[in-house]
Design a protein around this motif. Sequence first.
Motif, PDB file in Angstrom:
ATOM      1  N   LEU A 188      88.392  48.458  -8.910  1.00  0.00           N
ATOM      2  CA  LEU A 188      87.791  47.134  -9.073  1.00  0.00           C
ATOM      3  C   LEU A 188      87.172  46.651  -7.761  1.00  0.00           C
ATOM      4  CD1 LEU A 188      90.501  45.346 -11.271  1.00  0.00           C
ATOM      5  CD2 LEU A 188      88.304  46.292 -12.001  1.00  0.00           C
ATOM      6  N   ARG A 189      87.696  47.184  -6.652  1.00  0.00           N
ATOM      7  CA  ARG A 189      87.167  46.798  -5.340  1.00  0.00           C
ATOM      8  C   ARG A 189      86.050  47.743  -4.887  1.00  0.00           C
ATOM      9  NH1 ARG A 189      92.969  46.567  -2.520  1.00  0.00           N
ATOM     10  NH2 ARG A 189      93.163  48.371  -3.893  1.00  0.00           N
ATOM     11  N   ARG A 190      85.664  48.659  -5.743  1.00  0.00           N
ATOM     12  CA  ARG A 190      84.608  49.630  -5.438  1.00  0.00           C
ATOM     13  C   ARG A 190      84.953  50.459  -4.200  1.00  0.00           C
ATOM     14  NH1 ARG A 190      79.010  46.205  -6.640  1.00  0.00           N
ATOM     15  NH2 ARG A 190      79.474  45.736  -8.825  1.00  0.00           N
ATOM     16  N   THR A 191      86.217  50.822  -4.093  1.00  0.00           N
ATOM     17  CA  THR A 191      86.670  51.675  -3.010  1.00  0.00           C
ATOM     18  C   THR A 191      87.252  52.954  -3.601  1.00  0.00           C
ATOM     19  OG1 THR A 191      88.895  50.715  -2.986  1.00  0.00           O
ATOM     20  CG2 THR A 191      87.234  49.666  -1.600  1.00  0.00           C
ATOM     21  N   ILE A 192      87.363  53.975  -2.779  1.00  0.00           N
ATOM     22  CA  ILE A 192      88.005  55.217  -3.206  1.00  0.00           C
ATOM     23  C   ILE A 192      89.113  55.550  -2.214  1.00  0.00           C
ATOM     24  CG2 ILE A 192      85.924  56.057  -4.335  1.00  0.00           C
ATOM     25  CD1 ILE A 192      85.489  57.945  -1.970  1.00  0.00           C
ATOM     26  N   CYS A 193      90.054  56.381  -2.627  1.00  0.00           N
ATOM     27  CA  CYS A 193      91.206  56.687  -1.777  1.00  0.00           C
ATOM     28  C   CYS A 193      90.915  57.871  -0.858  1.00  0.00           C
ATOM     29  CB  CYS A 193      92.440  56.952  -2.637  1.00  0.00           C
ATOM     30  SG  CYS A 193      93.041  55.456  -3.449  1.00  0.00           S
ATOM     31  N   LEU A 194      89.935  57.658   0.006  1.00  0.00           N
ATOM     32  CA  LEU A 194      89.586  58.626   1.041  1.00  0.00           C
ATOM     33  C   LEU A 194      89.556  57.876   2.368  1.00  0.00           C
ATOM     34  CD1 LEU A 194      88.688  61.504   1.835  1.00  0.00           C
ATOM     35  CD2 LEU A 194      86.323  60.785   1.422  1.00  0.00           C
ATOM     36  N   HIS A 195      90.312  58.400   3.339  1.00  0.00           N
ATOM     37  CA  HIS A 195      90.502  57.705   4.617  1.00  0.00           C
ATOM     38  C   HIS A 195      90.206  58.656   5.763  1.00  0.00           C
ATOM     39  CE1 HIS A 195      92.291  54.767   7.370  1.00  0.00           C
ATOM     40  NE2 HIS A 195      93.017  55.738   7.910  1.00  0.00           N
ATOM     41  N   SER A 196      89.310  58.237   6.638  1.00  0.00           N
ATOM     42  CA  SER A 196      89.013  59.007   7.844  1.00  0.00           C
ATOM     43  C   SER A 196      90.166  58.797   8.821  1.00  0.00           C
ATOM     44  CB  SER A 196      87.688  58.526   8.452  1.00  0.00           C
ATOM     45  OG  SER A 196      87.452  59.125   9.696  1.00  0.00           O
ATOM     46  N   ARG A 197      91.031  59.798   8.923  1.00  0.00           N
ATOM     47  CA  ARG A 197      92.286  59.640   9.648  1.00  0.00           C
ATOM     48  C   ARG A 197      92.145  59.796  11.164  1.00  0.00           C
ATOM     49  NH1 ARG A 197      97.274  57.284   9.839  1.00  0.00           N
ATOM     50  NH2 ARG A 197      98.934  58.740  10.381  1.00  0.00           N
ATOM     51  N   ALA A 198      91.414  60.851  11.608  1.00  0.00           N
ATOM     52  CA  ALA A 198      91.409  61.113  13.046  1.00  0.00           C
ATOM     53  C   ALA A 198      90.203  61.923  13.494  1.00  0.00           C
ATOM     54  CB  ALA A 198      92.692  61.854  13.434  1.00  0.00           C
ATOM     55  N   LEU A 199      89.894  61.786  14.783  1.00  0.00           N
ATOM     56  CA  LEU A 199      88.910  62.626  15.459  1.00  0.00           C
ATOM     57  C   LEU A 199      89.567  63.228  16.692  1.00  0.00           C
ATOM     58  CD1 LEU A 199      85.504  60.668  15.615  1.00  0.00           C
ATOM     59  CD2 LEU A 199      86.126  62.531  14.078  1.00  0.00           C
TER      60      LEU A 199
END
Length: 229
Positions: A188-199
Motif C-alpha cells: 500500500l506504501r508502494r515499497t518493496i522489501c529490498l534494502h541496500s545493506r552495505a558498501l
Amino acid sequence: MHITDKDVIYEDNHYIAINKRAGDIVQVDNTGDKSMEDMVKEYLVKKYQKPNGAFVGVIHRLDRPVSGMILFAKTSKGLDRMNRLFHDRKVSKTYLAVVRNRPPQSQGTIKNWLLRDRKKMITKAYDREVKGGSFAQLDYEVLGEVEGYTLLKVIPLTGRTHQIRCQLAYMNCPIVGDNKYGYPRGSLRRTICLHSRALTFIHPIKEEPIYIEAALPMDGFWEKFNVLL
C-alpha cells in the motif's frame, strides 16, 4: 521531505552516505517529487552554511521503492574517482531481500541475460544470450525465516537495471510487495522489501578500507528480521 543528521550514516570531506527511505527518488523524474539529490544539497548548505550552494554528485542509484545505503559525492574529485571504482567493479554491494518462496538451495549463484523492455519499464531474464541483452550475475544466501518469510543476503556481481528484482523473480522468489515482478500483491506504501545493506571499498582518496552499513527500516515489518542479522 528533508534529510536530518539521523539519516546520515557516513560522511567525510568527499562523500556522504544516507540511509534512504523507501519511496524517495534519487534524482528528479517526471513526477516532480523532491529528489534525494536536492535534499542532500539542502542538508549540506544548512550544515556548513554555504550560501552559494553545495556540490552533490550522484554516484549510483536505488529504485524508488527500495530502501537503504546510498552514497553521494561532495566533490568533483570524489565523484570521478568513485565512478571509476564502480566502473571497475571494485565496490562490493550487499542487499537484503525478503521473499515468500524459499529458494531451492540455501545459497547459490544466479546467471542470466537481462533485456530491458523500455515500453513496460521492466527487465526480463533469459537463461541464454539474447540480442541487446546484458549478462547479469548475483550470489545469494538464505539468512533464515520469520513468520513464513525468508530473508536473503544478495550480492550483485554486475549492476543492471532492476537486476535483483528480476533475477529473484526468475528463480520464483519475487520480493515481497514487488508486484511488478510477480509478487501477487503490491504494498500500500508502494515499497518493496529490498534494502541496500552495505558498501565495501577502498577509499579512492584516503586509500583506506571503508565499510558502510545501513540499519533496517523501522516500519513495523523489517524489524522482525533483525534477529537474523
